[in-house]
Design a protein around this motif. Structure first.
Motif, PDB file in Angstrom:
ATOM      1  N   LEU A 270     -11.141  32.851  20.880  1.00 49.40           N
ATOM      2  CA  LEU A 270     -10.666  32.554  20.253  1.00 49.40           C
ATOM      3  C   LEU A 270      -8.940  34.259  19.688  1.00 49.40           C
ATOM      4  O   LEU A 270      -9.597  34.425  19.404  1.00 49.40           O
ATOM      5  N   LEU A 283      -6.719  30.541  23.203  1.00 47.33           N
ATOM      6  CA  LEU A 283      -8.019  28.865  23.565  1.00 47.33           C
ATOM      7  C   LEU A 283      -8.346  28.880  24.944  1.00 47.33           C
ATOM      8  O   LEU A 283      -8.255  27.545  25.592  1.00 47.33           O
ATOM      9  N   ILE A 307      -9.749  28.724  11.296  1.00 47.62           N
ATOM     10  CA  ILE A 307      -9.864  27.081  12.654  1.00 47.62           C
ATOM     11  C   ILE A 307     -11.006  27.178  13.370  1.00 47.62           C
ATOM     12  O   ILE A 307     -11.653  26.461  14.167  1.00 47.62           O
ATOM     13  N   LEU A 311     -13.196  23.919  15.318  1.00 51.76           N
ATOM     14  CA  LEU A 311     -12.921  23.279  16.318  1.00 51.76           C
ATOM     15  C   LEU A 311     -15.138  22.966  16.749  1.00 51.76           C
ATOM     16  O   LEU A 311     -15.106  22.655  17.361  1.00 51.76           O
ATOM     17  N   LEU A 317      -7.854  22.068  19.286  1.00 50.36           N
ATOM     18  CA  LEU A 317      -7.395  22.968  18.166  1.00 50.36           C
ATOM     19  C   LEU A 317      -5.773  22.265  18.829  1.00 50.36           C
ATOM     20  O   LEU A 317      -5.291  22.447  17.346  1.00 50.36           O
TER      21      LEU A 317
END
Length: 484
Positions: A270, A283, A307, A311, A317
Motif C-alpha cells: 500500500l 494498492l 487502512i 484491509l 479499499l
C-alpha cells in the motif's frame, strides 16, 4: 466466571511444583488478582514483584481477604496451597487468558507498536471499522472503548487481567475486532503473553525508554517480540520506510503473511503520498485518491497503517476510501485549543522524533512558532536535551518546564533539558506558571504548541495525581490574563 484450580493449572507453561494440593479439581476459583487489597473470597492471588512493592510480602493479607491459593516464584509460608512458577508475570497472563476462556481467539485482535503514533493509528482504525459497519473495540492510552462505553486505564497497555476481562466482555457484546496499543514495557513485562493476534503492526522506532531497555538494540528486539504472537494465518503489517521493519517481520511465524505500507517506496503493498490537497493511494493495480485527511507526514503514515489493518479483515479499499476524509485525530494529538482566537495546540509528544515531526509540520505552516517543551520526572533522562536540540534546530522559540515530576526534583529535569545549550531559555519548575508566561507571549507569535500533557488531565506530583486541565488554563490565560 468460575473455574477449578485444576483447569487453571493446566494452562501454566512454567509450572514448577505446588504444596499440598490433594485435589485441586475441587478448589473453585471465582477470581484472580495480583493486588492483595482486591482479593475476595475464593480468589487466586498471584505474587508479582513490582517497582515499589513485592506481592510475596502481602500473602497473609491476601489470605485474610479470601485467597484460597497462591501463585509465587520464591519460597513463602502460607496456610493455603502455593503454586510455584518460574515467572509469575507470565503466569498471570496465562491464568488471565484461561480464566476468561481465551478471548483473544474469539475475535480478531490487532496489535500496534512503535515509538510514536500508536494512539493515533488505533483510533483511526477504530473509526474506519465503525464507518464500514463493523463492531470494534479499542485498548490503549485513551482507555478501553467498546459497545458505546469507555473505561479508564493507567497504562498504554493494561495488565493481563484487565485486558482479558475486557476482551471477554467485547466477545459477549458482539465485537468482532479489537485494536490494541502495545508498548515495549508491556511486552517486556509479559502483559500480552498468551494473547493471539490476527495482525501486528509496526510504525517506527526512535529514541525512547532507554532508561528501561538500556540500548536501542534491546528496545527494537523487545518491540519485535510482538510479531511472535501472530497467528499462523495472521499478517504482520510494517512501515517499509523505517529500517527496523525487516527485524519485525523476521520474528513472525513462517506461515504468517506480511503487508508493507510506505510513503516513499513504490514496491510496498500500500503506497500513499500527498499530492496538492489529495491523498493518493495505490494498492496493486488499484490507484485511488481521497481528500487529504491530515497535512502532517507522520499522520499520513498513521493513516496508511490504519487502512492496512482494516484491509486485512477483507474490507476492500473501495469501501474504505470514502471514509478516509472523515477521520479525526484523537484527543491531545496536535489538538487545537478551542474557544480562543489564537492558534494554540496541545500535543502528547514526549520523544525527540515526535516533537521534531510536530514542530516541522507547524513551522512549515506558520512563520513564528512558540514551543512549551517539558519532560516527565523519573523517565528517560537521556532523551531530554535531544528534545531541546530538535526544537532549537527548527528555529522555533522555546520555554522550558516540566510535567508529572513524580519524586524527581523539577530543577534536575530543567537542567537536563538545557544541557549543552548556549542559549538561555525561560525556565519554570511549575507548569501552570509556564503556561501563563506562554500565553502572555502569544501576541508575538502566529502559532504555539504545548508538549507533554496532551489528553492527560492530571499532574503526577509525588504520589498524588492532581487534576490539571491544560486547555482550560490556556483559555483562561488568553481570555483573562489578569486572573490569579
Amino acid at each position: 466466571m468460575l473455574k477449578t484450580l485444576q483447569d487453571l493449572l493446566t494452562e501454566l507453561k512454567q509450572l514448577v511444583t505446588w504444596t499440598y494440593l490433594d485435589n485441586p479439581a475441587q478448589t473453585m476459583i471465582e477470581g484472580i488478582s495480583f493486588s492483595s487489597k482486591e482479593i475476595k473470597q475464593n480468589f487466586l492471588f498471584v505474587c508479582i514483584s513490582g517497582y515499589r512493592h513485592d506481592g510475596h510480602d502481602y500473602v497473609n493479607e491476601a489470605i485474610h481477604n479470601g485467597a484460597v491459593a497462591i501463585v509465587a516464584e520464591r519460597p513463602i509460608e502460607a496456610r493455603v496451597p502455593v503454586i510455584y512458577c518460574k515467572d509469575t508475570k507470565h503466569a498471570l497472563a496465562e491464568l488471565a487468558s484461561a480464566f476468561y476462556d481465551h478471548p483473544s481467539t474469539r475475535l480478531r485482535l490487532h496489535g500496534v507498536t512503535g515509538t510514536n503514533g500508536k494512539t493515533t493509528t488505533t483510533a483511526l482504525a477504530h473509526q474506519l471499522f465503525d464507518h464500514v459497519g463493523m463492531s470494534a473495540g479499542l485498548i490503549g492510552t485513551l482507555g478501553i472503548t467498546y459497545a458505546g462505553k469507555t473505561f479508564e486505564t493507567p497504562n498504554t497497555t493494561p495488565d493481563p487481567l484487565t485486558i482479558n476481562r475486557h476482551l471477554h466482555a467485547m466477545v459477549e457484546a458482539g465485537v468482532t475486532d479489537c485494536l490494541m496499543e502495545v508498548s515495549s514495557q508491556a511486552i517486556a513485562e509479559a502483559r500480552i503473553a498468551g494473547l493471539e493476534f490476527e495482525t501486528t503492526s509496526f510504525l517506527n522506532l526512535s529514541h525512547d525508554h532507554l532508561d528501561y531497555h538500556g540500548t536501542m538494540e534491546t528496545y527494537a528486539y523487545t518491540k519485535a517480540q510482538l510479531f511472535t504472537q501472530l497467528t499462523e494465518s495472521g499478517c504482520g503489517i510494517v512501515n517499509e520506510d523505517d529500517p527496523h521493519h525487516t527485524l519485525m517481520l523476521s520474528m513472525a511465524p513462517s506461515a504468517a503473511n506480511s503487508f508493507l505500507f510506505s510513503r516513499q517506496s513504490t514496491a510496498a503493498d500500500l503506497v500513499g503520498h500527498r499530492k496538492d490537497e489529495q491523498f493518493m493511494l495505490e494498492l496493486g493495480d488499484e490507484a485511488v485518491q481521497s481528500p487529504l485527511p491530515f497535512y502532517e507526514a507522520y499522520n499520513l503514515d498513521n493513516t496508511l497503517c490504519a487502512i492496512s489493518i482494516v484491509l486485512q479483515t477483507g474490507v476492500p479499499l473501495a469501501e474504505v476510501l470514502p471514509h478516509v476524509k472523515k477521520l479525526t485525530l484523537p484527543s491531545g494529538r496536535l489538538e487545537r485549543v478551542t474557544g480562543i482566537e489564537q492558534s494554540v495546540y496541545i500535543d502528547y509528544g514526549h520523544t525527540p522524533d515526535a516533537i521534531k515531526q510536530v514542530v516541522t509540520a507547524l513551522t512549515a505552516r506558520y512563520p513564528r512558532v512558540l514551543v512549551l517543551l517539558s519532560a516527565a520526572g523519573e523517565r528517560d533522562r537521556m532523551k531530554r536535551n535531544i528534545m531541546t536540540e530538535v526544537v532549537v534546530a527548527s528555529g522555533a522559540d522555546m520555554i522550558l518546564t516540566v510535567h508529572d515530576p513524580r519524586h524527581e526534583d523539577p530543577q534536575q529535569i530543567l537542567d537536563d533539558l538545557a544541557t549543552g545549550q548556549s542559549v538561555e531559555f525561560a525556565r519554570f519548575d511549575e507548569r501552570e506558571a509556564a503556561i501563563r508566561f506562554f500565553c502572555e507571549r502569544m501576541d508575538d507569535y502566529d502559532c504555539g504548541v504545548l508538549f507533554g500533557k496532551g489528553h492527560d488531565r492530571v499532574e503526577r506530583i509525588g504520589d498524588a495525581a492532581v487534576p490539571f486541565d491544560e486547555p482550560a488554563l490556556v483559555r483562561r490565560f488568553l481570555q483573562s490574563p489578569e486572573l490569579p
